[in-house]
Each structure stands twice: as C-alpha cells, then as structure tokens.
Design a protein around this motif. Structure first.
Motif, mmCIF file in Angstrom:
data_model
loop_
_atom_site.group_PDB
_atom_site.id
_atom_site.type_symbol
_atom_site.label_atom_id
_atom_site.label_comp_id
_atom_site.label_asym_id
_atom_site.label_seq_id
_atom_site.Cartn_x
_atom_site.Cartn_y
_atom_site.Cartn_z
ATOM 1 N N HIS B 5 0.850 -1.198 0.098
ATOM 2 C CA HIS B 5 0.064 -0.037 0.226
ATOM 3 C C HIS B 5 0.989 1.216 0.085
ATOM 4 C CE1 HIS B 5 -4.323 -1.617 0.054
ATOM 5 N NE2 HIS B 5 -3.640 -2.510 0.812
ATOM 6 N N SER B 6 2.010 1.292 0.641
ATOM 7 C CA SER B 6 2.900 2.429 0.881
ATOM 8 C C SER B 6 3.449 2.648 -0.540
ATOM 9 C CB SER B 6 3.887 2.180 1.791
ATOM 10 O OG SER B 6 3.502 1.793 3.242
ATOM 11 N N PHE B 7 4.036 1.370 -1.227
ATOM 12 C CA PHE B 7 4.620 1.615 -2.555
ATOM 13 C C PHE B 7 3.569 1.997 -3.571
ATOM 14 C CE2 PHE B 7 5.343 -0.457 -6.675
ATOM 15 C CZ PHE B 7 6.403 -0.052 -6.793
ATOM 16 N N SER B 8 2.266 1.562 -3.408
ATOM 17 C CA SER B 8 1.299 1.953 -4.327
ATOM 18 C C SER B 8 1.086 3.570 -4.214
ATOM 19 C CB SER B 8 -0.010 1.349 -3.965
ATOM 20 O OG SER B 8 -1.189 1.962 -4.669
ATOM 21 N N THR B 9 1.103 4.087 -2.852
ATOM 22 C CA THR B 9 0.669 5.293 -2.710
ATOM 23 C C THR B 9 1.990 6.248 -3.128
ATOM 24 O OG1 THR B 9 -0.584 4.910 -0.754
ATOM 25 C CG2 THR B 9 0.357 6.996 -0.834
ATOM 26 N N THR B 14 4.151 9.990 -7.759
ATOM 27 C CA THR B 14 5.342 10.508 -8.597
ATOM 28 C C THR B 14 4.819 11.369 -9.682
ATOM 29 O OG1 THR B 14 5.220 8.563 -9.774
ATOM 30 C CG2 THR B 14 6.634 8.383 -8.105
ATOM 31 N N GLY B 15 5.848 12.058 -10.181
ATOM 32 C CA GLY B 15 5.465 13.034 -11.098
ATOM 33 C C GLY B 15 5.152 12.409 -12.436
ATOM 34 N N GLU B 91 -2.216 3.948 -12.073
ATOM 35 C CA GLU B 91 -3.204 3.629 -11.503
ATOM 36 C C GLU B 91 -2.579 2.370 -10.470
ATOM 37 O OE1 GLU B 91 -7.215 4.187 -13.537
ATOM 38 O OE2 GLU B 91 -6.411 2.736 -14.292
ATOM 39 N N PRO B 92 -1.822 2.509 -9.758
ATOM 40 C CA PRO B 92 -1.278 1.327 -8.833
ATOM 41 C C PRO B 92 -2.230 0.987 -7.862
ATOM 42 C CG PRO B 92 -0.158 3.400 -8.205
ATOM 43 C CD PRO B 92 -0.933 3.804 -9.637
ATOM 44 N N THR B 97 -2.540 -4.219 -5.652
ATOM 45 C CA THR B 97 -3.105 -4.617 -4.295
ATOM 46 C C THR B 97 -4.345 -5.455 -4.803
ATOM 47 O OG1 THR B 97 -4.052 -2.556 -4.198
ATOM 48 C CG2 THR B 97 -2.092 -2.918 -2.940
ATOM 49 N N ASN B 98 -4.428 -5.891 -6.053
ATOM 50 C CA ASN B 98 -5.584 -6.634 -6.573
ATOM 51 C C ASN B 98 -5.308 -8.186 -6.973
ATOM 52 O OD1 ASN B 98 -7.819 -7.516 -8.299
ATOM 53 N ND2 ASN B 98 -8.330 -5.502 -8.392
ATOM 54 N N PRO B 99 -6.171 -9.107 -6.219
ATOM 55 C CA PRO B 99 -5.567 -10.415 -6.434
ATOM 56 C C PRO B 99 -5.666 -10.921 -8.069
ATOM 57 C CG PRO B 99 -7.637 -10.224 -5.151
ATOM 58 C CD PRO B 99 -7.040 -8.943 -5.361
#
Lengths: 158, 160
Positions: B5-9, B14-15, B91-92, B97-99
């Motif tokens: 989740h942190s990586f996704s956020t 990012t630019g 759209e991370p 985070t999606n199975p």
C-alpha cells in the motif's frame, strides 16, 4: 422504439445480466473480440502484402476465417446480452452508436471484397495482392482498430 | 501488505504517474494499445497452438511457422509489458493490491515458459508432434484467455 428499449432493459434476463453476470459475460466478450481481431489482423496483413507471403491468400483465409466467424457469433451474443443490461444508456451513448456503425462498415467492406475484389483471386493468390485488395485490407484493419477503440471508450462514457 | 500500500501510494504520487493521470484520455489510450497488442498476440498464439495440434496452417513446416509467429509474439509482448507498466504506474491502487492482477501475472509467467518450450521443440528438426505438444498448446490458449479475463476482472475485484 423507446418503450421497446425500456421493456428490454427490464426483462428478467437484462436484470440478471446487470446484477450478476455482467463481468463474466464481458470477459467472454473480450476473449471473443480478441480472437476476431487477432485472426483478422493475420488475414489482413497478408492481404496488404506485409506478412505470410509464403502462403496462398485463400489457403490462409480458409484456415483462419472459421475461427473469426465462430468468435464473432460469441461476441455478438455476449454483446447483445451486455447491451440489454443498460439498453437506454447504450442507445444514448455516441461511442456505442459509432461502434455499431463501424461494425456495419466492416461488414460492407467484407461483402464488397468477397463479391468484387476476390473474383480474380486466382491471378494474385500466391503473390502480392492488387491495389483494390490492399485497400480492402487496410480499410478492414483501420475499422477493426477503431471498433476496439470505441469498445474501450464506451467503458469510460456509458 | 502495508508495504504494498505504501509503495502504491508513493508510485501514484510520483511526477510521471501524475502526468499520465492528468493527461486527457492517456489511460484510455494506453489501454487501447494494450488491448490491440493482446488481441494480435492472441491470433498469433492461436496459429501456433493449432499447428502443434496438427491443424490450421499445416502446409508450412513447423520450424518455419514457429520462428515467424513466435518472433511476432515476443515483439507484441514487449509492447504489452511497456503499456502494462505504464498502466500500473498510472493506477497502482487498482492493480498491485488486486488479486486478479497477481493471477494475471502468474498466467503470464507460465504461458511465456510454455511458449518458449514449444518454440524450442519446433526448432529441433527431430521433433515428432505428440499428445503432450497438443496438451501444452491447448494450455497456452487457456492461459492467454485467463490473462484476458483477469485483466478485465481487475476492474471488478476489490483490492486488498
């Protein structure tokens, strides 16, 4: 017409599609469209003289087009079912109307090609097709790319 | 999971991700490229699978057909990976985070392995087609179909 569309959208089938089956039918629809487009690209790129020049055009199309037609029937059935789930929304959607128009255009292009251009296929079957055939091939490729574009666009606008 | 989740956020902030997110129709355009390439690849995979089952374009030697079809498959796969990475970057939160996304990636790894195996078998002049080749060929088509289904279901399945 409007009352028919409204009736269609409220049939038990349409309600079931809308509430339960939509993602599954859409998945089958996309697989079928991938097969339609994937096989058409192979036949059309041969028709424009870009690929498979080692094969006779009629041999290649005879081998692949049954798959195209089978997949098209599946795409048409699933597409109709998906349409019923929100018939009023689709009928008011410009991208959907354009997609239907493009499908009609693809059909007319194919019909003309089969009735007219393909008549003298014996003279070019094993080599580079004539200009009329190449135009039909490029037109078909462009139309089908646009069908996919519109199909995806509908998902953002309906 | 928290790290994902942190990586996704982080990625979505990012630019580069912001540019894709805020450019008009960019995501749709990348999706269209992704779908066109996947569909073209599906056609190529079908030709290869049919040939290994002794059907389809049987007039062309297996070695020759496999060489030209697999080169098209690898080229299309490169475009698919690039467009796929762009979509993940845009759209991370929808993907990593999606199975369904992980199911898609597992299918992709397996189908690439099976296609490499088929291509290697085709290169060997001594290869005799067996029911194992047919079974693997059918598996590749099921896996490509699974990839398409999983790709579509990402839109419907809740992320973790």
């Amino acid at each position: 017409m409007n009352s028919f569309i409204e009736w269609l959208q409220n049939t038990p089938l349409a309600v079931a599609v809308s509430e339960v089956w939509f993602p599954y039918l859409e998945s089958v629809h996309v697989i079928a469209l991938a097969m339609v487009f994937g096989t058409i690209v192979i036949v059309d790129t041969r028709l424009v003289g870009l690929t498979s020049l080692n094969l006779r055009f009629t041999y290649l199309s005879d081998r692949l087009l049954p798959w195209t037609w089978g997949a098209f029937i599946v795409a048409a059935i699933t597409g109709t079912a998906l349409f019923t789930s929100n018939a009023q929304g689709y009928m008011a959607n410009t991208e959907f109307i354009v997609k239907m128009f493009l499908l009609l255009l693809a059909g007319l292009n194919m019909l003309y090609f089969h009735k007219v251009t393909l008549r003298d296929v014996a003279s070019w079957d094993g080599g580079r097709p004539p200009q009329a055939a190449r135009v039909a091939g490029y037109a078909s490729l462009a139309i089908w790319v646009l069908v996919l574009v519109m199909g995806r666009w509908i998902g953002f606008t309906v | 999971m928290e790290q994902l989740h942190s990586f996704s956020t982080w990625l979505s902030e990012t630019g580069f991700s912001q540019i894709i997110q805020t450019t008009n129709n960019a995501i749709m355009f990348i999706q269209v490229i992704h779908i066109i390439c996947l569909s073209a690849l599906f056609g190529c995979a079908l030709i290869l699978a049919l040939r290994f089952m002794g059907r389809g374009i049987v007039s062309e030697p297996l070695q020759h057909l496999s060489a030209r079809v697999t080169s098209a498959i690898w080229t299309l796969l490169i475009v698919l990976v690039i467009s796929g990475l762009l979509l993940i970057t845009a759209e991370p939160g929808r993907t990593i985070t999606n199975p369904a996304f992980y199911f898609k990636m597992v299918c992709l790894v397996v189908v690439v392995g099976l296609t490499l195996w088929l291509a290697r078998a085709a290169r060997s002049e001594s290869t005799q087609l067996t029911p194992v080749h047919s079974a693997v060929a059918v598996c590749t088509m099921l896996l490509w179909s699974g990839i398409i289904v999983a790709g579509r279901l990402i839109a419907y399945i809740e992320s973790y």
